[in-house]
Design a protein around this motif. Structure first.
Motif, short mmCIF file in Angstrom:
data_model
loop_
_atom_site.label_atom_id
_atom_site.label_comp_id
_atom_site.label_asym_id
_atom_site.label_seq_id
_atom_site.Cartn_x
_atom_site.Cartn_y
_atom_site.Cartn_z
N SER A 83 -31.40 44.10 42.56
CA SER A 83 -31.31 42.70 42.14
C SER A 83 -31.53 41.77 43.32
CB SER A 83 -29.95 42.41 41.50
OG SER A 83 -29.76 43.18 40.35
N PHE A 84 -30.88 42.09 44.44
CA PHE A 84 -30.98 41.24 45.63
C PHE A 84 -32.41 41.23 46.18
CE2 PHE A 84 -30.68 40.65 50.29
CZ PHE A 84 -30.13 39.38 50.31
N MET A 85 -33.02 42.41 46.28
CA MET A 85 -34.38 42.48 46.82
C MET A 85 -35.39 41.81 45.89
SD MET A 85 -34.64 46.16 48.82
CE MET A 85 -33.85 47.20 47.59
N SER A 108 -40.30 42.85 39.20
CA SER A 108 -39.74 43.82 40.15
C SER A 108 -38.56 44.58 39.54
CB SER A 108 -39.29 43.10 41.43
OG SER A 108 -40.37 42.49 42.07
N LEU A 109 -37.61 43.83 38.97
CA LEU A 109 -36.44 44.49 38.38
C LEU A 109 -36.84 45.29 37.16
CD1 LEU A 109 -33.42 44.45 39.20
CD2 LEU A 109 -33.03 43.01 37.21
N LEU A 309 -38.62 42.05 54.13
CA LEU A 309 -37.94 43.34 54.13
C LEU A 309 -37.77 43.90 52.71
CD1 LEU A 309 -35.17 42.69 56.83
CD2 LEU A 309 -37.14 44.21 57.04
N SER A 310 -37.56 42.99 51.75
CA SER A 310 -37.41 43.42 50.35
C SER A 310 -38.69 44.04 49.82
CB SER A 310 -37.01 42.22 49.48
OG SER A 310 -35.74 41.74 49.85
N LEU A 314 -38.05 47.85 48.73
CA LEU A 314 -37.94 48.09 47.28
C LEU A 314 -38.54 49.44 46.88
CD1 LEU A 314 -38.48 44.75 45.31
CD2 LEU A 314 -36.74 46.47 44.85
N PRO A 315 -39.78 49.74 47.26
CA PRO A 315 -40.32 51.06 46.88
C PRO A 315 -39.65 52.22 47.60
CG PRO A 315 -41.88 49.85 48.25
CD PRO A 315 -40.79 48.89 47.90
N ILE A 316 -39.17 51.98 48.82
CA ILE A 316 -38.48 53.05 49.57
C ILE A 316 -37.14 53.36 48.93
CG2 ILE A 316 -37.42 53.66 51.78
CD1 ILE A 316 -39.56 51.93 53.15
N PHE A 317 -36.39 52.32 48.59
CA PHE A 317 -35.08 52.48 47.96
C PHE A 317 -35.19 53.16 46.61
CE2 PHE A 317 -31.48 50.84 45.43
CZ PHE A 317 -30.42 51.26 46.22
N ASN A 318 -36.32 52.94 45.93
CA ASN A 318 -36.53 53.51 44.58
C ASN A 318 -37.61 54.60 44.60
OD1 ASN A 318 -34.92 51.53 42.68
ND2 ASN A 318 -36.00 50.23 44.16
N ARG A 319 -37.72 55.33 45.70
CA ARG A 319 -38.81 56.30 45.86
C ARG A 319 -38.77 57.41 44.80
NH1 ARG A 319 -35.36 56.68 50.03
NH2 ARG A 319 -34.22 58.62 50.40
#
Length: 321
Positions: A83-85, A108-109, A309-310, A314-319
């Motif tokens: 949500s933040f990113m 994005s979300l 940074l987002s 974003l793709p790294i966090f949700n890889r």
């Protein structure tokens, strides 16, 4: 081809206007005024800018957290990090094309949390309604704080306040007549406007129907308190502005808020508008514009840093997805 040209113009025109205003503001100033402006900026107290930076970050984090109160009744519980990113990526997009960030934020979300796009976008409209209500309230309070100055300004410029009130009343009546016409009209584009307005009203009602409405209201107020604080503390960063009246700061805050919402992040327009407003209160152009540049620069840097940074994380966090 036509759509591509329009997209280019949407980016180029606001940026061109911002660059022109920066050039005009600097070129119209005397060498002494430019030197004073630069001195005010270079001698700024960076601790207060860091404090403004912090308040801005807290407001963005609170906005991301508030989003979940609108999504939970729909059956979704997105991760706060996503949500933040998504929020910060949206803010970064708005620096290029005004209001494009809302679409990117929803997309994005929707992509990373597997929520239908129309639902995420609908919740963004709902929270924007809440923000507009708070913004109008802040504007009304600011006008009340400025009543004495406005009356003095009217007197010094031979403006009849009763005539001005009469004109506003006529404009309001004209606006109500237009609304009635739109309400009864069956023209296709007016029907679309009616549907949009109906959706906004439904979104506003949904806020009061949610289970955690008080938490939502708390975060909405917290977000705007942080906005005001991140703006207010900058006066302590600019030498000579520490004793600026609160009503002046609030007036400048309202002006700045409308400028940012109407442009791509207020580039060029923001500091010039703040400087012009403060000039009405006998605050020098060099001090007013320095305040505007420092306020705008601090928050824009925050958006560029966290937004950039987002986009990366974003793709790294949700890889796994």
């Amino acid at each position: 081809m036509k759509k591509k040209t329009l997209k280019i113009l949407k980016i180029a025109l606001p940026l061109s206007l911002g660059v022109f205003l920066i050039w005009y503001s600097l070129s119209s100033a005397t060498p002494e005024e430019r030197a004073q402006l630069w001195q005010n900026i270079s001698n700024a107290n960076w601790w207060f800018l860091i404090l403004s930076f912090t308040f801005g970050g807290l407001s963005h984090l609170s906005r991301a957290y508030r989003w979940k109160f609108l999504l939970e009744p729909l059956g979704y519980k997105p991760k706060l990090a996503n949500s933040f990113m998504a929020v910060m990526a949206g803010y970064l997009a708005n620096l290029g094309i005004p209001r494009s960030g809302e679409v990117l934020r929803a997309a994005s979300l929707s992509s990373y949390e597997e929520i239908p796009f129309e639902k995420t976008f609908g919740t963004i409209i709902s929270e924007r309604v809440a923000d507009v209500v708070v913004m109008l309230t802040v504007t009304a309070i600011t006008f009340l704080m400025q009543t004495e100055h406005l009356l003095a300004y009217f007197k010094s410029h031979d403006i009849n306040p009763l005539l001005s009130a009469g004109i506003l009343a006529i404009l309001l009546l004209f606006g109500l007549l237009i609304l009635q016409f739109i309400k009864r009209s069956k023209l296709s584009f007016l029907v679309k406007i009616k549907k949009m307005a109906k959706g906004l009203l439904e979104g506003m009602r949904s806020i009061f129907k949610m289970k955690q409405k008080w938490a939502f209201i708390f975060h909405t107020l917290f977000i705007w308190i942080m906005y005001i604080l991140m703006f207010y503390v900058v006066i302590f960063a600019v030498p000579g502005m520490e004793k600026t009246n609160l009503s002046v700061i609030m007036g400048a805050f309202v002006v700045g808020s409308f400028v940012v919402s109407a442009t791509n992040g207020g580039i060029g327009v923001y500091p010039v508008s703040i400087g012009a407003f403060m000039l009405l209160f006998d605050i020098s152009k060099e001090h007013g514009e320095a305040f505007g540049w420092l306020t705008w620069g601090t928050q824009t840097l925050l958006v560029i840093l966290l937004g950039g940074l987002s986009f990366i994380f974003l793709p790294i966090f949700n890889r796994k997805k």
